[in-house]
Design an enzyme around this catalytic site. Structure first.
Site, PDB file in Angstrom:
ATOM      1  N   SER A 117      10.034  66.250  42.571  1.00 52.43           N
ATOM      2  CA  SER A 117       8.902  66.548  41.687  1.00 52.43           C
ATOM      3  C   SER A 117       8.266  67.888  42.015  1.00 52.43           C
ATOM      4  CB  SER A 117       7.857  65.437  41.770  1.00 52.43           C
ATOM      5  OG  SER A 117       7.420  65.236  43.102  1.00 52.43           O
TER       6      SER A 117
ATOM      7  N   HIS B 145       6.935  68.420  51.615  1.00 61.82           N
ATOM      8  CA  HIS B 145       5.951  68.384  50.530  1.00 61.82           C
ATOM      9  C   HIS B 145       6.435  67.523  49.368  1.00 61.82           C
ATOM     10  CE1 HIS B 145       2.851  71.687  51.375  1.00 61.82           C
ATOM     11  NE2 HIS B 145       3.515  71.493  52.501  1.00 61.82           N
TER      12      HIS B 145
END
Length: 326
Positions: free
Chosen positions: A76, A66
């Site tokens: 992130s 992801h």
């Protein structure tokens, strides 16, 4: 088999950027002088965690995927939401990312900050931990090159369209993978990561309610219906993606697809679609071929959208930018 499938997990579990070549300083021995105990610290931290929480390996693999598919392998996805910004991890598509995966990164970061403060990026921690955990549960060893920096942005609204969905067609999934430089064969190989892990009932409920998908194994469907009967009120209920050998990284996932035991619609479609079926057949019959292709695809995944010194940093905390970003 049904006793295995019946195991429930009360938990929290497969993100996007343009593929780019690794910067010149992405190397295997990046921390040899600045943090010589890096490999040892990661290994000694993931080992007890996996022993205590056997779903850690699957969760960390999913977290890494992801992260890399969402504008590159830049950590992130680890950023926490604040009053100024809703971060990636709080988008609906990331809401089921497991807490144990975030926890292992935090544990490693804490240990590294004591040994070599301000040196190792969270992005590198996640990449290395994923590899070590995959091999711990029987998966193939692959090389992890280091030197990634942590990104400066994490926006929930950018997630949609960058992650494959549980009910997508092969062409739709392939369009997402192609954006990151992956081929159809690599899509299938990386999907083999579903040999470990689980999925919440809501992700496959359309295959068992109100009517059962006729292409789903009947006995398997019966177990799933009983397991998920209260999924709308108990959203933590989940089933193994591989009901036969759920804790072992092997090629059973592909064998299951041939028997109607693919949990998600996007799993089953890999065997049904004529473009991907030959790869499913190959990996179901040849675990060595699967391991080799998975390892190469993971090395490639780790190079997606890597940030360097100019567009990244080494975070002091993995869930916060060093400076406030809005």
């Amino acid at each position: 088999m049904s006793s295995v499938i019946n195991v429930l997990f009360v938990v929290l579990v497969f993100v996007p950027s343009i593929y780019s070549a690794p910067p010149p300083n992405l190397t295997k021995d990046y921390y040899q002088k600045t943090c010589p105990d890096f490999n040892k610290i990661v290994r000694e931290t993931v080992t007890p965690k996996q022993g205590q929480q056997p779903t850690t390996a699957a969760g960390t693999l999913r977290l890494f995927f992801h992260d890399c598919f969402m504008e590159g392998c830049d950590a992130s996805v680890l950023i926490a939401t604040n009053s100024f910004n809703k971060a990636e991890r709080d988008d609906d598509l990331n809401e089921s990312l497991p807490g144990d995966a975030f926890d292992i990164v935090t544990r490693i970061k804490t240990a590294l900050e004591l040994s070599c403060p301000g040196v190792v990026s969270c992005a590198d921690i996640l990449a290395q931990a994923t590899r070590d955990l995959v091999t711990m549960v029987g998966g193939p060893f692959y090389e992890v090159k280091l030197g990634r920096k942590d990104g400066f942005e994490s926006k929930a609204h950018k997630v949609k369209g960058n992650l494959p969905l549980a009910n997508q067609s092969v062409p739709d999934m392939l369009s997402i993978f192609k954006k990151n430089g992956f081929t159809l064969k690599e899509l299938v190989a990386l999907s083999g990561g579903h040999t470990i892990g689980f999925s919440h009932c809501k992700e496959f409920s359309n295959r068992i309610f109100p009517k059962v998908d006729p292409e789903l194994n009947a006995k398997f469907a019966g177990v799933l219906k009983d397991l998920c009967k209260n999924f709308e009120t108990n959203k933590t209920m989940a089933a193994f993606l591989d009901p036969v050998t759920p804790g072992k990284f092997d090629n059973m996932y592909f064998k299951n697809l041939k028997r109607g035991l693919g949990l998600l619609a996007s799993d089953h479609i890999l065997f049904k679609d004529p473009s991907t079926r030959p790869f499913v057949e190959l990996y179901a019959n040849n675990q060595t071929a699967f391991f080799e292709d998975f390892a190469r695809a993971m090395e490639k995944l780790g190079r997606v959208g890597v940030k360097g010194e100019k567009d990244g940093e080494v975070r002091r905390r993995c869930d916060h930018f060093n400076k406030l970003n809005v």
